[in-house]
Scaffold this motif. Structure first.
Motif, PDB file in Angstrom:
ATOM      1  N   ARG A  74      -1.679 -19.033  20.295  1.00  0.00           N
ATOM      2  CA  ARG A  74      -0.281 -19.489  20.430  1.00  0.00           C
ATOM      3  C   ARG A  74       0.685 -18.327  20.460  1.00  0.00           C
ATOM      4  N   ALA A  77       0.551 -17.193  23.897  1.00  0.00           N
ATOM      5  CA  ALA A  77       1.251 -18.173  24.738  1.00  0.00           C
ATOM      6  C   ALA A  77       2.758 -18.173  24.480  1.00  0.00           C
ATOM      7  N   ARG A  78       3.194 -17.442  23.458  1.00  0.00           N
ATOM      8  CA  ARG A  78       4.614 -17.313  23.119  1.00  0.00           C
ATOM      9  C   ARG A  78       5.253 -18.598  22.619  1.00  0.00           C
ATOM     10  N   THR A  79       4.459 -19.467  22.040  1.00  0.00           N
ATOM     11  CA  THR A  79       5.106 -20.580  21.367  1.00  0.00           C
ATOM     12  C   THR A  79       5.316 -20.207  19.899  1.00  0.00           C
ATOM     13  N   GLU A  98      -3.725 -27.713  24.731  1.00  0.00           N
ATOM     14  CA  GLU A  98      -3.916 -29.144  24.626  1.00  0.00           C
ATOM     15  C   GLU A  98      -3.548 -29.709  25.986  1.00  0.00           C
ATOM     16  N   VAL A 101       0.124 -32.165  27.597  1.00  0.00           N
ATOM     17  CA  VAL A 101       1.329 -32.000  26.803  1.00  0.00           C
ATOM     18  C   VAL A 101       2.529 -32.131  27.728  1.00  0.00           C
ATOM     19  N   GLY A 102       3.499 -32.912  27.311  1.00  0.00           N
ATOM     20  CA  GLY A 102       4.707 -33.034  28.111  1.00  0.00           C
ATOM     21  C   GLY A 102       4.633 -34.138  29.149  1.00  0.00           C
ATOM     22  N   HIS A 104       5.142 -37.729  30.409  1.00  0.00           N
ATOM     23  CA  HIS A 104       5.976 -38.819  29.951  1.00  0.00           C
ATOM     24  C   HIS A 104       5.337 -40.139  30.341  1.00  0.00           C
ATOM     25  N   ASN A 116       5.643 -31.678  34.755  1.00  0.00           N
ATOM     26  CA  ASN A 116       4.801 -30.803  33.944  1.00  0.00           C
ATOM     27  C   ASN A 116       4.725 -29.384  34.510  1.00  0.00           C
ATOM     28  N   LEU A 119       7.655 -27.433  33.730  1.00  0.00           N
ATOM     29  CA  LEU A 119       7.678 -26.971  32.336  1.00  0.00           C
ATOM     30  C   LEU A 119       7.039 -25.594  32.212  1.00  0.00           C
ATOM     31  N   TYR A 120       6.123 -25.295  33.132  1.00  0.00           N
ATOM     32  CA  TYR A 120       5.482 -23.985  33.122  1.00  0.00           C
ATOM     33  C   TYR A 120       6.198 -23.013  34.048  1.00  0.00           C
TER      34      TYR A 120
ATOM     35  N   TYR B  13      13.893 -21.484  35.504  1.00  0.00           N
ATOM     36  CA  TYR B  13      13.511 -22.822  35.069  1.00  0.00           C
ATOM     37  C   TYR B  13      14.514 -23.885  35.504  1.00  0.00           C
ATOM     38  N   LEU B  16      12.961 -27.186  36.158  1.00  0.00           N
ATOM     39  CA  LEU B  16      12.685 -27.977  34.955  1.00  0.00           C
ATOM     40  C   LEU B  16      13.934 -28.730  34.506  1.00  0.00           C
ATOM     41  N   LEU B  96       6.606 -30.628  22.912  1.00  0.00           N
ATOM     42  CA  LEU B  96       6.805 -29.657  23.995  1.00  0.00           C
ATOM     43  C   LEU B  96       7.056 -28.265  23.449  1.00  0.00           C
ATOM     44  N   ALA B 101       5.759 -22.666  26.276  1.00  0.00           N
ATOM     45  CA  ALA B 101       6.799 -21.660  26.097  1.00  0.00           C
ATOM     46  C   ALA B 101       7.758 -21.662  27.273  1.00  0.00           C
ATOM     47  N   ARG B 104      14.099 -22.664  25.548  1.00  0.00           N
ATOM     48  CA  ARG B 104      14.441 -23.843  24.762  1.00  0.00           C
ATOM     49  C   ARG B 104      15.815 -24.419  25.084  1.00  0.00           C
ATOM     50  N   THR B 257       9.257 -23.631  16.451  1.00  0.00           N
ATOM     51  CA  THR B 257       7.858 -24.045  16.440  1.00  0.00           C
ATOM     52  C   THR B 257       7.352 -24.280  15.028  1.00  0.00           C
TER      53      THR B 257
END
Lengths: 252, 260
Positions: A74, A77-79, A98, A101-102, A104, A116, A119-120, B13, B16, B96, B101, B104, B257
């Protein structure tokens, strides 16, 4: 060429919050009453981890539960952000930590692909380009126009996996997601991963299944209790893991 | 060699942001044919109720009261609806945030744009009503988009602030609801600014929403150019809110997070 991933002296601390105060009300009460005050207990999930992953290399992360593998993934992945040290990642990352994810539930498969992928960080044009490949690989057929709330778990995961591998990533972060769908689809996923590797993608992979790590990875890294025990050839690391971890797990 | 090269930019983004707004609109209106009508019902009922209560019971002396109300209530609902929704922009998307990432800020900004889209749709429907009720059409209307933009920027700042704070303090939503109720009665939506007693006027002038709503009334009710001082005040509030909102958001987002 600079490495794809550089992990430099990374430490990660979590605060285990006892009696967690997550509202203003609780904070306020805590001012007057010791008993309701939040206490934080620091916990080091990772201690001084350093390694690099070259472009086109596949690294396996091995270790028992709670050893910090997922935390490390993680961070890449930078979360999550490291408490100390730094991580440099060069290239687009597709985290397969996972699947789905995301998504709907009210939206159809098609709509979810667009949502989705964005989102990336993909643009409309980039998604248009891979859309048909995603649908084809997912084997969803006509179900692509059905809201995903009506999907089975397998269909859900297939769509998730299909999107992830078609993001045109430079780096894939995989957390045991191959354990989805039926056996045929699992094999298809593994084939896809091997194909992506051949194309020169960088892969960081977490799995408990030794054979898959052996087939997919060039090197492996053994983590235990947040420390890096050893980094090297896959078979050696697996052996080390078995001798080090297994007895501890088996003896009461 | 910095981490900047991997820090995704908001511009990258934009797709998005667009998709999130479209998703919200679709989810809201797809499964109900009457979905859009429902969202019009709320301002409509507010206008009817306030018209009846304030005009016939409390006897407020404002000519063409329904027109006056429509002009103020729609933008007010835009602000209050966004503020309440913003408190759940981050906390409601914990999954999410934890797994992917992306920048936000996209989440609260999508909340703002979703409400702006709804506002514009409502405006479209109420537009004939404005004409029917005899709104004065003067060149001053040309400034309407500008004032609206200022209000949206201000709302954006508030949304960033509330969405970030709500992660640490989950009860901020209730506090926001109470604050909005007080703020509503402190904003000249159902009365004139000139009806406010001179002594406490400074207090009402400190309310950012006063600046925007008064300007809307100037343009669409009185048919005159908005008061320059109010527009200036509105601009200052917009810049200030956006500055503070993004500063607080940036400081707190690294811990989202872990705190979710």
């Amino acid at each position: 060429m600079l490495p794809a991933i550089e992990v430099r002296h990374v430490w990660k601390q979590f605060l285990i919050r006892h009696n967690r105060a997550d509202s203003l009300k609780e904070r306020f009460i805590g001012l007057f009453n010791q008993r309701y005050r939040e206490r934080c207990e620091p916990f080091w999930a990772l201690r001084d981890i350093s390694f690099t992953v070259e472009h086109g290399e596949a690294l396996g992360l091995i270790g028992p539960n709670g050893s910090g593998k997922s935390t490390l993934l993680r961070l890449i992945a930078r979360t999550l952000y490291p408490t100390k040290g730094e991580i440099i990642v060069r290239g687009r990352v597709a985290p397969m930590i996972e699947l789905g994810v995301g998504f709907h539930h009210e939206l159809t498969g098609q709509e979810n692909i667009y949502l989705n992928a964005s989102l990336y960080g993909l643009t409309r044009r980039e998604i248009d380009r891979v859309y048909h490949d995603i649908v084809e690989f997912s084997e969803l057929g006509e179900f692509i126009d059905v809201p995903v709330k009506n999907y089975s778990t397998g269909m859900y995961a297939r769509l998730g996996f299909s999107i992830a591998v078609h993001l045109d990533p430079d780096i894939l972060l995989v957390d045991e997601v191959l354990a989805v769908g039926d056996e045929r689809f699992q094999n298809k996923c593994l084939e896809k991963m091997l194909e992506l590797r051949k194309q020169g993608k960088t892969i960081v992979f977490i799995s408990h299944i030794a054979e898959i790590v052996q087939r997919l990875c060039d090197r492996a890294c053994l983590l235990m209790q947040g420390r890096m025990v050893e980094l090297g050839e896959v078979s050696k690391i697996i052996e080390l893991y078995r001798s080090a971890a297994a007895p501890r797990v088996l003896t009461p | 060699m910095s981490t900047i090269e991997t820090q995704p930019s908001l511009f990258q983004y934009r797709e998005l942001l667009k998709n999130l707004v479209i998703k919200d609109l679709k989810v809201k209106y797809r499964n109900s044919f009457l979905g859009f009508l429902w969202s019009l019902l709320n301002p409509l009922m507010m206008i009817i109720v306030y018209s009846v209560v304030l005009r016939y019971i409390l006897r407020v002396q404002i000519e063409n009261f329904p027109l006056f109300l429509i002009i103020g209530i729609l933008p007010w609902n835009l602000f209050s609806g966004t503020a309440i929704a913003a408190t759940e922009a981050i906390t409601g998307n914990a999954n999410l945030i934890k797994k992917i990432a992306f920048p936000r800020e996209v989440l609260p900004l999508a909340t703002v744009l979703f409400h702006v889209a709804q506002f514009l749709l409502a405006l479209l429907v109420f537009f004939p009503a404005l004409a029917f009720l005899g709104a004065p059409w003067t060149p001053a209307i040309a400034l309407y988009p500008l004032v609206l933009l200022l209000q949206v920027v201000f709302t954006g700042g508030v949304a960033l602030f509330l969405s970030a704070i709500a992660v640490a303090y989950r009860d901020i939503k209730y506090l926001t609801e109470i604050a909005l109720m007080i703020l509503f009665w402190m904003t000249p939506v159902v009365y004139h600014f000139s009806m406010v007693p001179e002594r406490v006027r400074w207090l009402f002038e400190l309310n950012p929403m006063t600046a925007y709503i008064t300007a809307y009334h100037d343009m669409l009710y009185w048919g005159r150019w908005p008061d320059a001082q109010m527009v200036l005040l509105g601009s200052l509030w917009a810049v200030l809110a956006l500055g503070v909102g993004s500063w607080v958001f940036r400081r707190r987002q690294r811990l989202f997070t872990e705190d979710l």
